[in-house]
Design a protein around this motif. Structure first.
Motif, PDB file in Angstrom:
ATOM      1  N   VAL A 167       0.846  -1.210   0.000  1.00 25.83           N
ATOM      2  CA  VAL A 167       0.000   0.000   0.000  1.00 25.83           C
ATOM      3  C   VAL A 167       0.875   1.251   0.000  1.00 25.83           C
ATOM      4  CG1 VAL A 167      -1.666   1.329   1.367  1.00 25.83           C
ATOM      5  CG2 VAL A 167      -1.969  -1.143   1.083  1.00 25.83           C
ATOM      6  N   ALA A 168       1.948   1.223   0.775  1.00 28.06           N
ATOM      7  CA  ALA A 168       2.856   2.384   0.827  1.00 28.06           C
ATOM      8  C   ALA A 168       3.480   2.648  -0.542  1.00 28.06           C
ATOM      9  CB  ALA A 168       3.938   2.154   1.874  1.00 28.06           C
ATOM     10  N   GLN A 169       3.858   1.593  -1.230  1.00 26.77           N
ATOM     11  CA  GLN A 169       4.472   1.768  -2.561  1.00 26.77           C
ATOM     12  C   GLN A 169       3.477   2.377  -3.546  1.00 26.77           C
ATOM     13  OE1 GLN A 169       5.783  -2.279  -3.087  1.00 26.77           O
ATOM     14  NE2 GLN A 169       7.829  -1.873  -2.256  1.00 26.77           N
ATOM     15  N   GLN A 170       2.240   1.934  -3.458  1.00 24.34           N
ATOM     16  CA  GLN A 170       1.213   2.486  -4.355  1.00 24.34           C
ATOM     17  C   GLN A 170       0.965   3.963  -4.043  1.00 24.34           C
ATOM     18  OE1 GLN A 170      -1.997  -0.197  -3.566  1.00 24.34           O
ATOM     19  NE2 GLN A 170      -1.182  -1.825  -4.847  1.00 24.34           N
ATOM     20  N   LEU A 171       0.847   4.266  -2.755  1.00 19.68           N
ATOM     21  CA  LEU A 171       0.611   5.662  -2.366  1.00 19.68           C
ATOM     22  C   LEU A 171       1.794   6.547  -2.737  1.00 19.68           C
ATOM     23  CD1 LEU A 171      -1.096   5.591   1.140  1.00 19.68           C
ATOM     24  CD2 LEU A 171      -2.009   6.576  -0.955  1.00 19.68           C
ATOM     25  N   ALA A 172       2.998   6.015  -2.600  1.00 23.14           N
ATOM     26  CA  ALA A 172       4.197   6.802  -2.915  1.00 23.14           C
ATOM     27  C   ALA A 172       4.189   7.218  -4.386  1.00 23.14           C
ATOM     28  CB  ALA A 172       5.451   6.013  -2.576  1.00 23.14           C
ATOM     29  N   GLU A 173       3.778   6.336  -5.243  1.00 22.14           N
ATOM     30  CA  GLU A 173       3.679   6.683  -6.679  1.00 22.14           C
ATOM     31  C   GLU A 173       2.711   7.834  -6.869  1.00 22.14           C
ATOM     32  OE1 GLU A 173       2.917   3.750  -9.715  1.00 22.14           O
ATOM     33  OE2 GLU A 173       4.152   2.297  -8.626  1.00 22.14           O
ATOM     34  N   ASP A 174       1.591   7.741  -6.188  1.00 21.00           N
ATOM     35  CA  ASP A 174       0.570   8.777  -6.233  1.00 21.00           C
ATOM     36  C   ASP A 174       1.142  10.102  -5.707  1.00 21.00           C
ATOM     37  OD1 ASP A 174      -1.580  10.445  -5.712  1.00 21.00           O
ATOM     38  OD2 ASP A 174      -2.572   9.123  -4.308  1.00 21.00           O
ATOM     39  N   PHE A 175       1.773  10.068  -4.523  1.00 26.21           N
ATOM     40  CA  PHE A 175       2.250  11.287  -3.870  1.00 26.21           C
ATOM     41  C   PHE A 175       3.407  11.935  -4.625  1.00 26.21           C
ATOM     42  CE2 PHE A 175       0.811   9.499   0.517  1.00 26.21           C
ATOM     43  CZ  PHE A 175      -0.511   9.750   0.173  1.00 26.21           C
ATOM     44  N   ALA A 176       4.183  11.126  -5.338  1.00 24.04           N
ATOM     45  CA  ALA A 176       5.362  11.669  -6.038  1.00 24.04           C
ATOM     46  C   ALA A 176       4.952  12.589  -7.181  1.00 24.04           C
ATOM     47  CB  ALA A 176       6.224  10.529  -6.562  1.00 24.04           C
ATOM     48  N   ARG A 177       3.791  12.345  -7.758  1.00 29.06           N
ATOM     49  CA  ARG A 177       3.406  13.074  -8.982  1.00 29.06           C
ATOM     50  C   ARG A 177       3.404  14.590  -8.808  1.00 29.06           C
ATOM     51  NH1 ARG A 177      -0.817   9.171  -9.168  1.00 29.06           N
ATOM     52  NH2 ARG A 177       0.053   7.328 -10.164  1.00 29.06           N
ATOM     53  N   GLU A 178       2.857  15.077  -7.721  1.00 25.52           N
ATOM     54  CA  GLU A 178       2.746  16.531  -7.546  1.00 25.52           C
ATOM     55  C   GLU A 178       3.553  17.026  -6.341  1.00 25.52           C
ATOM     56  OE1 GLU A 178      -1.380  17.549  -7.480  1.00 25.52           O
ATOM     57  OE2 GLU A 178      -1.687  16.961  -9.563  1.00 25.52           O
ATOM     58  N   ALA A 179       4.542  16.225  -5.932  1.00 25.48           N
ATOM     59  CA  ALA A 179       5.317  16.617  -4.739  1.00 25.48           C
ATOM     60  C   ALA A 179       6.014  17.953  -4.960  1.00 25.48           C
ATOM     61  CB  ALA A 179       6.331  15.535  -4.392  1.00 25.48           C
ATOM     62  N   GLY A 180       6.580  18.141  -6.136  1.00 28.12           N
ATOM     63  CA  GLY A 180       7.275  19.390  -6.435  1.00 28.12           C
ATOM     64  C   GLY A 180       6.330  20.579  -6.426  1.00 28.12           C
ATOM     65  N   GLU A 181       5.177  20.408  -7.031  1.00 27.73           N
ATOM     66  CA  GLU A 181       4.193  21.514  -7.070  1.00 27.73           C
ATOM     67  C   GLU A 181       3.712  21.850  -5.658  1.00 27.73           C
ATOM     68  OE1 GLU A 181       4.378  19.017  -9.046  1.00 27.73           O
ATOM     69  OE2 GLU A 181       3.584  19.410 -11.047  1.00 27.73           O
ATOM     70  N   ARG A 182       3.418  20.822  -4.903  1.00 30.30           N
ATOM     71  CA  ARG A 182       2.946  21.087  -3.534  1.00 30.30           C
ATOM     72  C   ARG A 182       3.989  21.893  -2.753  1.00 30.30           C
ATOM     73  NH1 ARG A 182       0.944  15.852  -3.876  1.00 30.30           N
ATOM     74  NH2 ARG A 182       2.755  14.963  -2.831  1.00 30.30           N
ATOM     75  N   ASP A 183       5.254  21.486  -2.914  1.00 33.98           N
ATOM     76  CA  ASP A 183       6.322  22.176  -2.192  1.00 33.98           C
ATOM     77  C   ASP A 183       6.468  23.609  -2.689  1.00 33.98           C
ATOM     78  OD1 ASP A 183       8.989  22.155  -0.590  1.00 33.98           O
ATOM     79  OD2 ASP A 183       9.552  22.817  -2.603  1.00 33.98           O
ATOM     80  N   ARG A 184       6.510  23.776  -4.002  1.00 41.93           N
ATOM     81  CA  ARG A 184       6.748  25.096  -4.589  1.00 41.93           C
ATOM     82  C   ARG A 184       5.639  26.077  -4.206  1.00 41.93           C
ATOM     83  NH1 ARG A 184       8.125  23.262  -9.397  1.00 41.93           N
ATOM     84  NH2 ARG A 184       6.044  23.427 -10.239  1.00 41.93           N
ATOM     85  N   GLU A 185       4.417  25.595  -4.267  1.00 41.42           N
ATOM     86  CA  GLU A 185       3.263  26.472  -3.991  1.00 41.42           C
ATOM     87  C   GLU A 185       2.862  26.453  -2.517  1.00 41.42           C
ATOM     88  OE1 GLU A 185       0.335  24.786  -6.539  1.00 41.42           O
ATOM     89  OE2 GLU A 185       1.541  25.090  -8.340  1.00 41.42           O
ATOM     90  N   ARG A 186       3.552  25.650  -1.756  1.00 44.51           N
ATOM     91  CA  ARG A 186       3.174  25.366  -0.367  1.00 44.51           C
ATOM     92  C   ARG A 186       1.670  25.065  -0.281  1.00 44.51           C
ATOM     93  NH1 ARG A 186       1.534  27.266   4.524  1.00 44.51           N
ATOM     94  NH2 ARG A 186       2.502  26.197   6.287  1.00 44.51           N
ATOM     95  N   ARG A 187       1.297  24.126  -1.110  1.00 44.85           N
ATOM     96  CA  ARG A 187      -0.103  23.677  -1.135  1.00 44.85           C
ATOM     97  C   ARG A 187      -0.242  22.571  -0.103  1.00 44.85           C
ATOM     98  NH1 ARG A 187      -2.151  19.903  -4.801  1.00 44.85           N
ATOM     99  NH2 ARG A 187      -0.584  20.360  -6.361  1.00 44.85           N
ATOM    100  N   LEU A 188      -0.993  22.824   0.945  1.00 53.67           N
ATOM    101  CA  LEU A 188      -1.093  21.852   2.041  1.00 53.67           C
ATOM    102  C   LEU A 188      -1.782  20.576   1.548  1.00 53.67           C
ATOM    103  CD1 LEU A 188      -2.001  24.205   5.022  1.00 53.67           C
ATOM    104  CD2 LEU A 188       0.237  23.365   4.312  1.00 53.67           C
ATOM    105  N   PRO A 189      -1.264  19.418   1.942  1.00 48.72           N
ATOM    106  CA  PRO A 189      -1.704  18.150   1.351  1.00 48.72           C
ATOM    107  C   PRO A 189      -2.959  17.555   1.989  1.00 48.72           C
ATOM    108  CG  PRO A 189       0.083  17.727   2.866  1.00 48.72           C
ATOM    109  CD  PRO A 189      -0.148  19.211   2.901  1.00 48.72           C
ATOM    110  N   TRP A 190      -4.027  18.339   2.056  1.00 45.57           N
ATOM    111  CA  TRP A 190      -5.257  17.855   2.696  1.00 45.57           C
ATOM    112  C   TRP A 190      -5.776  16.602   2.009  1.00 45.57           C
ATOM    113  CZ3 TRP A 190      -7.075  19.600   7.211  1.00 45.57           C
ATOM    114  CH2 TRP A 190      -6.684  20.878   7.648  1.00 45.57           C
ATOM    115  N   GLU A 191      -5.903  16.667   0.703  1.00 44.42           N
ATOM    116  CA  GLU A 191      -6.478  15.522  -0.022  1.00 44.42           C
ATOM    117  C   GLU A 191      -5.557  14.308   0.037  1.00 44.42           C
ATOM    118  OE1 GLU A 191      -9.501  15.011  -1.250  1.00 44.42           O
ATOM    119  OE2 GLU A 191      -9.927  16.908  -0.261  1.00 44.42           O
TER     120      GLU A 191
END
Lengths: 410, 121
Positions: free
Chosen positions: A33-57
């Motif tokens: 499950v962690a590996q699957q979620l990691a793939e999901d989370f990696a996609r927009e990790a840079g955008e979230r960081d750059r925009e400081r978009r809090l990861p509610w979803e």
């Protein structure tokens, strides 16, 4: 960053989970499950960081996956996964997005303290909530106390009620939590943990974290103004340190797992940018990936990363032993080996996230790629406790036979 | 790299012997309570444990053998340096009998493996 005071709950915040979490039943399932979620989370990790978009979803998907409940013991309906598995889960998520990897750090720490110091009714009640999908945040550290283990926040027992009052900082996870565990000391300076509902009267979470790394952890301030909770929602956390327990090493191994994950993420990106790099003009090579000096640098990163991973695994085994048979010796051993994991994971996270640019060349510093987040995250997260004192902790044990002091930072 | 694994053992043994000798020596010295000396012993212990951990799986692949080899070299190098800095003396280091490929080359091959998926024989 503009400070936005949250006097009322933000729209996404809630004292109860949006949906019931899935139940993970085994170590293997947790890692999958962690590996699957990691793939999901990696996609927009840079955008979230750059925009400081809090990861509610993302956090909703994370806790609904069941991963936040995997350390709940089998006796209470959970999978009771090993610390090796938990470390791997945290490292896997952290490689994709270390803010998301850090957010459950104190949640897992609190669960362990609950296991050690809660009564049976409390364990049954809170473990059941966690399996349903409740997320614990934290309001432990204080910015104004003399040292990290000193607390000015107070708990006052008034019959069946406890009054909590104080101010906290570095409260990773509190903004997103359903329940905010708050550490406060009683008249005898003994730390307790009070479990405050996210919407408790007098509890204010302020999103004022402006660190240059771990930007979306919202690790800011929490104000606790005479919050009243039933005594049944308070546990005597101090008992985990009054006697030898693995509570400190448990807290620390999760830290090392986050940093190992950052190192993995940085190493993977280093390979990518080094493959795409131009050859240096004087090298006489056709492609950057043929560069023997780059190859040697990557060889160094590789073995240092493998060493950090190997010691992290040994740390998990030491934690298991200390949990199974807590004693002065087993807890000291766990603290010392987990300290080594902290040292090695800190070193490789910082090294890999810096070498990334050296081997990728100038094109790798483009802000669009946001590759500097690995170094910013590594530098920020590894400041939790200074590794220079981990060398000392380890050396003092070897040279002078001094056992590490028992607290959450050892 | 047929000799890589066998070369790690003497380096690791040297690092361990150095740590033992240093601890014995320092326990007779006031510097045993010096924060910098204590931390330096801690660092040597970290390097030794890292090398030992990699050594335990060195037999699983040529890649793992090189990783263990490089960690053992670092532990030995730090042991030697600390011996000189803390006691002013060197501890004899018994090198492995047979020559091995240059460590630089082993490290480069390891990097080539990760970067370009080049197999290590």
């Amino acid at each position: 960053m503009t400070q936005s005071t949250v006097s009322n709950l933000p729209a996404q915040a809630s004292p109860t989970p949006r949906r019931k979490a899935k139940l993970i039943r085994s170590d293997a399932e947790a890692i999958e499950v962690a590996q699957q979620l990691a793939e999901d989370f990696a996609r927009e990790a840079g955008e979230r960081d750059r925009e400081r978009r809090l990861p509610w979803e993302e956090l909703e998907r994370f806790s609904e996956s069941g991963l936040w409940g995997i350390t709940v013991p089998k006796a209470y309906g959970g999978a009771g996964v090993s610390w090796s598995t938990l470390s791997e889960v945290v490292a896997t998520i952290s490689a994709a997005d270390s803010s998301l990897g850090q957010l459950p750090q104190n949640h897992f720490g609190v669960l362990n303290n609950l296991l050690l110091t809660g009564n049976e009714e409390q364990k049954g009640r809170y473990f059941a909530k966690v399996l349903e999908g409740y997320r614990f945040g934290n309001a432990f550290s204080e910015a104004r106390s003399k040292t990290v283990t000193a607390f000015e926040t107070r708990v006052r027992f008034e019959g069946d009620t406890v009054v909590v009052h104080g101010e906290k900082f570095y409260c990773t996870g509190a903004l997103f939590a359903h329940i905010v565990p708050v550490v406060g000391v009683d008249g005898e300076n003994r730390p307790f943990i009070a479990f405050l509902p996210r919407d408790a009267q007098g509890l204010t979470v302020i999103d004022d974290w402006d660190g240059f790394g771990q930007r979306t952890t919202a690790s800011g301030k929490v104000l606790i103004e005479n919050v009243r909770v039933p005594a049944s929602e308070v546990i005597p956390a101090w008992r985990a340190y009054d006697q030898p327990t693995a509570d400190g090493p448990v807290s620390q191994i999760i830290q090392a797992a986050v940093d190992t994950g950052i190192a993995r993420g940085a190493f993977a990106e280093t390979l990518r940018v080094a493959r795409e790099a131009r050859p240096w003009v004087d090298s006489g090579l056709e492609h950057g990936w043929q560069d023997p000096l780059s190859q040697a640098a990557i060889g160094e990163l590789a073995w240092r990363l493998r060493a950090a991973e190997a010691i992290l695994e040994k740390s998990a085994q030491a934690v298991e032993r200390a949990l199974a048979e807590p004693s002065e010796e087993s807890v000291a051993e766990a603290s010392v080996i987990v300290g080594q994991a902290k040292v090695l994971s800190t070193e490789i996270a910082l090294l890999a996230s810096s070498k990334l640019f050296e081997l990728g060349g100038t094109r790798s510093v483009s802000s669009r790629q946001d590759l500097d987040r690995y170094w910013r995250n590594a530098r920020t997260h590894t400041l939790h406790d200074p590794v220079r004192w981990k060398y000392h902790l380890i050396g003092n044990h070897v040279l002078n036979g001094v056992k590490p002091a028992r607290h959450s930072w050892n | 790299m047929p000799h890589t694994h066998s070369h790690s053992q003497p380096d690791l043994a040297y690092a361990r012997n150095t740590l033992t000798a240093l601890v014995e020596y320092l326990r007779t010295q006031p510097s045993r309570n010096d924060a910098l000396v204590i931390a330096s012993i801690g660092e040597l212990q970290v390097r030794i444990n890292a090398a030992e951990s990699l050594q335990q799986r060195a037999g699983t692949s040529a890649t793992a053998a090189i990783e263990a080899r490089l960690a053992a070299v670092e532990a030995a190098r730090l042991g030697s340096e600390l011996q000189r800095r803390l006691t002013g003396n060197d501890l004899p280091h018994q090198p492995a009998g047979e020559p091995e490929p240059l460590l630089f080359e082993q490290q480069r091959k390891l990097g080539d493996h990760y970067l370009n998926a080049v197999a290590i024989s």
